[in-house]
Design a protein around this motif. Structure first.
Motif: not given
Lengths: 415, 415
Positions: B273, B277, B280, B292-294, B296-298, B300
Motif C-alpha cells: 500500500q 501510494q 499515486q 490490487t483493487q481491494q 487501494v481504492e481508486t 481501475t
C-alpha cells in the motif's frame, strides 16, 4: 487451430523445459535417438519405399531419387551423425563476458538457446535427423518442415525419434514435424512472430528466396553459392589447375563449388587451354567471354544471366579479365558472398583479395570446396550462412544459440 | 532511379573504400565532424527553427517539440558524443578465431564491417549524428531515414557532416540521408536486398512493427519494452520500494522503464500500500488486478490489453500473483523479452528467475533502467536489440560488425 500454429506453440511450451536440461540429459537423449533409428530401421526403409514409388510415378529424376533413398548403410550413417553431435561441446551456459560496473552491478553475458527454430528444407531425409540433433543439443526446440517428396520417410523418422524421446528428459514436443505438404504451411511458419525465434531455410535458390521474401520472423539465409576462382597472372600453373578443377568437378552439385573461372589476361595461354580442355574431357560445358572463345573453339558465349546462375552442375563460365581489379569487380557484381578464391604467388594481390572480397570465406591458394562445417573442424553444421547478421559461413553449434545478460545487484537504482 | 535506390547504391560503392580505412583515418573524420557541428551550429539552429515552427503549426505536442529542439548546449552534447565514439576501441580487424587444420589450411575469422546499414528513426535529431558516428567508426556506410518532423534539421546536419567529410579519408557518399518524407521511401528501403545489409529501426512500436512486417532485408529489432518488476515474498521492503519506484518514474518514456509491477500475494500488505501510494503521489495512474483493487481504492481494473501495452508514460499495471511460477508465466505471456527484474532475498528464486526468464537482460535486485549501452560500459549504443539473432540487449560497436573467414593454403584441394 492450424497444424502449424498448434505444433509451433507446443514447441514453444517445450522450450521452457529444454532450457533447464543439463548437457548430459541432452546427450543421453541424442544417443537414445541414434539407437532407436537402428532398432526401427526397417520401418523407415518401408516408409522410404512409399516415397520412392511415388517419386518414380511422378517422374522424379534419378539423382533426386538417389538423394531421397535410404538403406541400412545410410541409416547407420545418419545415426552415427547423432553420436558425433553428442561428442561436441555444448555451448549453452558458456559465459561470454563477465564484468562488474563501478556501481557494483555484476553483469554476465551467457549463451542461451535461441528458443524455437523453424527448419524448412527439401528432399534429403538425413536433414530431418541432423537438424533435430543439432537443435536439441543446443537446448532449442525445432519445428521441421521437409519437402513433400520425403513426407512418408520423414513422418516415420520423426515417429521413431519421438519413441526414443519418451524415455528421455527431452520432451517429445521439443521435436515437431509439419505434415501438411501444402505450400501454405510454409508461408504460415514464416509469419509466426513471437512463436518461432528464427527460420532457417535449406535448399535451392527458389526455396531460400521464398523464405527471405515472405518471412516476418528472423531468417538465417543459407546456401546460395555462385563461387569464383581467380587465376592471377603470377599463379603457379600446376596449383591453379588443381584448385580450379577441384572446385568445379569434385562435387558440382554443392553450394561451395565453382560456377565461374576468372583468368588474368597475361596468365599463360597454353596453361589456360590445357585447363579448359581438362574440363571438357570431364564433360563440363564451358561458356566463355569473347576472349575465351578465341582460345578454345566450341565454347558458347557466357551472358550476364549465366554469370548470375548457380548451376550446381557440370557447367562453367570462363572469363578473361584485365586485372585483379576487374576480377574483384566481377565478384562484387555476380558473387553471392559465399566462397571466393584467388590463386596467386603475389602476396600483395593475395592480401588485397582477402581484404576486399566481401564473402563468408575468402581463399588464397586453396579450393572453395573447403567451406563446410566439417572441413573447418566444427564437427557438424546446420548450414552455411550467406548473410552477415548473426552467423556467417559454416554454422556450428554456437550459431544455434543467443545470449542474455544476467545482472545481480544489491538494490542499485538509476540516478 | 529513385532517391532511395540511388543513395543506397552510392553508399554500397563507398563501402568498398570504408573497408580499407584505418582506425586513425576513421577517428580523424569523426573529430572533424564534431568540430564542424560546432562551427556551423547557428545554421543548424536556424534549420531547427523551421521544423519547430512547422511542428507548432501542425499542433505537435510540447514533449515532442522538446525532443526535436536544438540549442547550442544540445549541439555541444551531440558533438561530444562523436568525440566519445572516437575513444572507443575499433572492433574491425579483430581476429575472433585463428586455427590451422590438419591439411595445413590456416583459417582466421576476423571482424569486418556489416557493409551498408539502413537506419529508420523518428523525431530526435541527435540520432542522426549518433548513428552516423557509430556506423562510420565501424567501417560501415549508412543510409539514414529520419522522421519528417525533423527533416530540415536533419538535412542541415547531414550537409554539415558532408562538409566535414570532404576533408577526410571517409568518402562523402558513406553518409546518405533520405529526404523523401513519404512513407513509400521507408518501404523501398526495406526491400533493397543485395544493397542494404541490415535495417535497424529505432522508434515507437508502430514504426518497428512496420519494419519487421515489411522488410525482406535482415532487420535488427529494437526497443519495444514491456518490462516487469516482481516483488517476491522475501523481498527486502526498502529495496523493493526503491527499485520499483525507480523503474517506473525515473524516466517513464524509455523502453527499459517498468510497465507492470507483479507482487507476491504474501508480500507485506502495508508495504504494498505504501508503494502504490508513492506512485499515486507522483501522479502515476494505477491499473490493477481485482486483488490490487481491494488494497487501494481508486484503482481501475487492468485488462489483458493493458498488460500488452507499452505505456512509456505515468501509467502502471499492478498484479498480485500467487507464486514465482505465476510471475514467470505472466512475464512469458506479456513480456517483450527486453528487461525483467526480481526483487528477492531467496537465492533459489533469484537463480530460477535469472535462468528461466527469456529476455535480453534479467535482473536480481536492481532496476531495469540499467539496460543501456552506457550503463553497461559499452561507451555508446546504436539501440537495444529485443531479438535473439546477431545481438541481444544493448548494442555497442561490435553489434555493427560481421565476420569473415580468411583461408590461406598452399594448393589444398578436397579429396
Amino acid at each position: 487451430m492450424s497444424e502449424v500454429k498448434n505444433k509451433a506453440l507446443l514447441a514453444k511450451q517445450a522450450a521452457v523445459i529444454m532450457n533447464r536440461l543439463t548437457t548430459e540429459e541432452k546427450n543421453n537423449a541424442l544417443l537414445r535417438m541414434a539407437d532407436q533409428l537402428i532398432t526401427d530401421q526397417q520401418s523407415i526403409i518401408e516408409a522410404n519405399k512409399l516415397d520412392l514409388e511415388r517419386g518414380r510415378t511422378n517422374g522424379t529424376s534419378a539423382s533426386l531419387l538417389d538423394r531421397l533413398a535410404l538403406n541400412e548403410e545410410r541409416i547407420a550413417d545418419i545415426a552415427q551423425g547423432l553420436r558425433l553431435i553428442v561428442n561436441l561441446q555444448d555451448p549453452v551456459g558458456d559465459v561470454l563476458h563477465a564484468f562488474e560496473r563501478p556501481n557494483g552491478l555484476k553483469i554476465e553475458q551467457i549463451r542461451v538457446p535461441l528458443g524455437v527454430i523453424g527448419m524448412i528444407y527439401e528432399a534429403r531425409p538425413n536433414v530431418t535427423v541432423d537438424a533435430a540433433g543439432l537443435c536439441l543439443k543446443t537446448g532449442n526446440t525445432v519445428v521441421l518442415r521437409g519437402g513433400s517428396a520425403a513426407l512418408e520417410t520423414n513422418k516415420r523418422i520423426v515417429a521413431v525419434l519421438h519413441q526414443a524421446l519418451r524415455e528421455t528428459a527431452i520432451p517429445v514436443n521439443a521435436l515437431q514435424y509439419i505434415e501438411d505438404a501444402d505450400r501454405a504451411s510454409v508461408d504460415e511458419m514464416l509469419t509466426l512472430n513471437g512463436i518461432l525465434d528464427v527460420v532457417i531455410p535449406r535448399g535451392g535458390a527458389s526455396l531460400i528466396q521464398n523464405v527471405v521474401r515472405n518471412a516476418t520472423v528472423p531468417v538465417i539465409e543459407t546456401g546460395a553459392g555462385i563461387c569464383h576462382t581467380f587465376i592471377d597472372v603470377s599463379a603457379n600453373a600446376e596449383m591453379a589447375h588443381q584448385i580450379a578443377y577441384n572446385a568445379k568437378v569434385q562435387r558440382p552439385s554443392v553450394c561451395n563449388s565453382m560456377e565461374t573461372l576468372l583468368i588474368h589476361r597475361d596468365y599463360d595461354v597454353e596453361q589456360t587451354q590445357k585447363l579448359l580442355q581438362a574440363f571438357q574431357e570431364r564433360d563440363v560445358e564451358l561458356r566463355g567471354c569473347p576472349r575465351t572463345q578465341q582460345l578454345v573453339e566450341t565454347i558458347t558465349l557466357a551472358t550476364d544471366q549465366d554469370y548470375k546462375t548457380e548451376y550446381n552442375d557440370y557447367i562453367l563460365n570462363v572469363r578473361i579479365v584485365d586485372s585483379l581489379e576487374e576480377a574483384l569487380q566481377h565478384i562484387s557484381q555476380f558473387g553471392t558472398k559465399h566462397s571466393e578464391c584467388i590463386v596467386t604467388e603475389s602476396d600483395e594481390h593475395a592480401a588485397r583479395f582477402l581484404q576486399e572480397v566481401d564473402a563468408a570465406a575468402v581463399y588464397h591458394n586453396a579450393s572453395t570446396r573447403f567451406t563446410d562445417g566439417f572441413e573447418f573442424g566444427f564437427g557438424a553444421e546446420i548450414g552455411i550462412s550467406t548473410q552477415k547478421l548473426h552467423a556467417r559461413g559454416p554454422m556450428g553449434l554456437p550459431a544455434l544459440t543467443s545470449s542474455k545478460y544476467r545482472i545481480s545487484g544489491t538494490g542499485q537504482i538509476r540516478g
